[in-house]
Scaffold this active site. Structure first.
Site, PDB file in Angstrom:
ATOM      1  NE  ARG A  71       6.053  12.435  -1.597  1.00  0.00           N
ATOM      2  CZ  ARG A  71       6.163  13.336  -0.458  1.00  0.00           C
ATOM      3  NH1 ARG A  71       6.048  14.819  -1.173  1.00  0.00           N
ATOM      4  NH2 ARG A  71       6.523  12.544   0.480  1.00  0.00           N
ATOM      5  CB  THR A  72       0.705   7.472  -2.131  1.00  0.00           C
ATOM      6  OG1 THR A  72       2.214   7.799  -2.216  1.00  0.00           O
ATOM      7  CG2 THR A  72       0.098   6.417  -2.623  1.00  0.00           C
ATOM      8  CE  LYS A 101     -15.067   1.135  17.319  1.00  0.00           C
ATOM      9  NZ  LYS A 101     -16.439   1.425  16.916  1.00  0.00           N
ATOM     10  NE  ARG A 123       1.203   4.459   1.671  1.00  0.00           N
ATOM     11  CZ  ARG A 123       2.265   4.540   1.264  1.00  0.00           C
ATOM     12  NH1 ARG A 123       2.545   5.971   2.094  1.00  0.00           N
ATOM     13  NH2 ARG A 123       2.420   5.127  -0.123  1.00  0.00           N
ATOM     14  CG  HIS A 152       4.639   3.089  -3.449  1.00  0.00           C
ATOM     15  ND1 HIS A 152       3.591   2.407  -3.952  1.00  0.00           N
ATOM     16  CD2 HIS A 152       5.156   3.790  -2.474  1.00  0.00           C
ATOM     17  CE1 HIS A 152       2.640   4.288  -3.686  1.00  0.00           C
ATOM     18  NE2 HIS A 152       3.559   3.877  -2.709  1.00  0.00           N
TER      19      HIS A 152
HETATM   20  C1  NCD Z   1       7.673   5.968  -0.586  1.00  0.00           C
HETATM   21  C2  NCD Z   1       6.321   4.973   0.474  1.00  0.00           C
HETATM   22  O1  NCD Z   1       5.309   5.624   0.752  1.00  0.00           O
HETATM   23  O2  NCD Z   1       6.458   3.863   0.064  1.00  0.00           O
HETATM   24  N1  NCD Z   1       6.850   7.381   0.331  1.00  0.00           N
HETATM   25  C3  NCD Z   1       5.645   7.244  -1.991  1.00  0.00           C
HETATM   26  O3  NCD Z   1       4.862   6.563  -1.813  1.00  0.00           O
HETATM   27  N2  NCD Z   1       6.373   8.121  -2.490  1.00  0.00           N
HETATM   28  C4  NCD Z   1       9.061   5.933  -0.141  1.00  0.00           C
HETATM   29  C5  NCD Z   1       9.285   6.371   1.238  1.00  0.00           C
HETATM   30  O4  NCD Z   1       8.251   6.166   2.269  1.00  0.00           O
HETATM   31  O5  NCD Z   1      10.320   6.238   1.686  1.00  0.00           O
END
Ligand code: NCD
Length: 343
Positions: A71-72, A101, A123, A152
């Protein structure tokens, strides 16, 4: 008061209530309405290109993911693309970038910052990765799309946006956070953000060894009231919002080495026993005006929010009855954020 200028997005506590109310929510409402027009106007033809398609014309966004995401990453890419930005994306930075590397995150950020991107959505796979990146990105804004088990913040924004949409307020709520509160970054960020509003109570439901860590609890003390529980059934009736999360097996050393099937078996035993998952008995207690949320992914194997409850009107993870759930609000949230940052 002068408007705060947003640059990096690193942690949920950086958003003030004033910013949320005066900048973020108005922008979000504007964007949402472009995609979810009033039913009366829905049948009218759209003339010319849609209003949002040029907001980020000539802008470019670099999307770097060191950990898996559905999703993100996709919603950020789609948000930028819909508004006319060029998107460069690496979904498996650990495997397919020079990280394989041995290159450091800092050097990667130094490099992409020199390529004239207007923002980097990152991320990272460790706590503080986004802060580190922000220190070396020069003038390029860093957006934290999750830093290991840290935070997050954009998920917390879409979560409060979803609560506001379906409950109508962010004050005076009983919000129940359930599951792996120790390792889950979404609940950490959401707890911070809810503490910016008045009179909320957070019920933290998890087995003792998966309870929220003291670093967050200390920061919440005095800002928002909270209580710890081990049984969801006992407090389901009192909750305005029930926020389910999965066991973060990838953060638990002895679990991450096991095949997924075994992880499910252990997860069910340790965490998603019936005390901390949604069951028929819990659903009977949840009020009709309450909502059940999940940041996703949920896993059928874990069963914290079983598939059979997906169509229940109280579950608002996905689109339902013509209304976007957390997934749709995620796209609009990220469009609103990129517009605020880059327009
Ligand atoms: C979450 C995450 O990546 O922290 N997912 C997300 O971004 N919607 C939740 C998870 O991984 O459990």
């Amino acid at each position: 008061m002068a408007k705060e200028k947003l640059h990096h997005i690193l942690e949920a506590q950086q958003f003030s209530r004033q910013w949320l109310e005066e900048e973020f929510f108005p922008e979000l409402d504007y964007i949402s309405k472009l995609f979810e027009p009033d039913p009366v106007f829905k049948s009218m033809p759209v003339l010319g290109s849609p209003a949002y398609s040029t907001f980020l014309k000539n802008k470019s966004v670099c999307v770097l993911f060191y950990e898996p995401s559905s999703r993100t990453r996709i919603s950020f890419g789609q948000a930028a693309g819909l508004m006319g930005a060029h998107v460069e994306s690496t979904s498996e930075a650990k495997k397919f970038s020079s990280a394989a590397k041995g290159e450091s995150l800092k050097d990667f950020i130094r490099t992409v910052s020199d390529y004239h991107f207007d923002a980097v959505v990152l991320r990272s796979d460790y706590v503080g990765g986004a802060h580190e990146a922000a220190k070396v990105s020069g003038t390029v804004p860093i957006i934290n799309a999750g830093d290991g088990p840290g935070q997050h913040p954009t998920q917390a924004l879409l979560d409060v946006a979803t609560i506001r949409k379906f409950i109508g307020t962010l004050d005076g709520l009983n919000v129940t956070l359930v599951g792996d509160l120790k390792n889950g970054r979404t609940v950490r960020s959401l707890a911070y953000l809810l503490s910016k509003f008045h009179g909320n109570h957070l019920s933290l439901v998890a087995p003792q060894s998966f309870q929220m860590k003291p670093d967050i609890l200390e920061k919440l003390s005095g800002r928002v009231s909270f209580s710890q529980h081990s049984n969801l059934l006992e407090i389901a009736q009192n909750s305005d919002v029930i926020y389910m999360t999965r066991l973060q097996t990838e953060r638990i050393p002895y679990m991450k080495k096991l095949p997924l099937g075994w992880q499910f078996v252990l997860a069910k035993r340790f965490l998603h026993a019936k005390d901390v998952s949604i069951s028929e008995a819990v659903m009977e207690k949840v009020r009709d005006d309450a909502i059940i949320m999940h940041p996703l992914p949920r896993s059928e194997g874990f069963d914290e929010l079983p598939e059979r409850f997906t169509d229940d009107p109280r579950v608002r993870a996905f689109r339902k009855t013509g209304q976007p759930g957390q997934t749709g609000m995620g796209l609009y949230t990220r469009m609103a954020l990129l517009k605020i940052l880059l327009w």
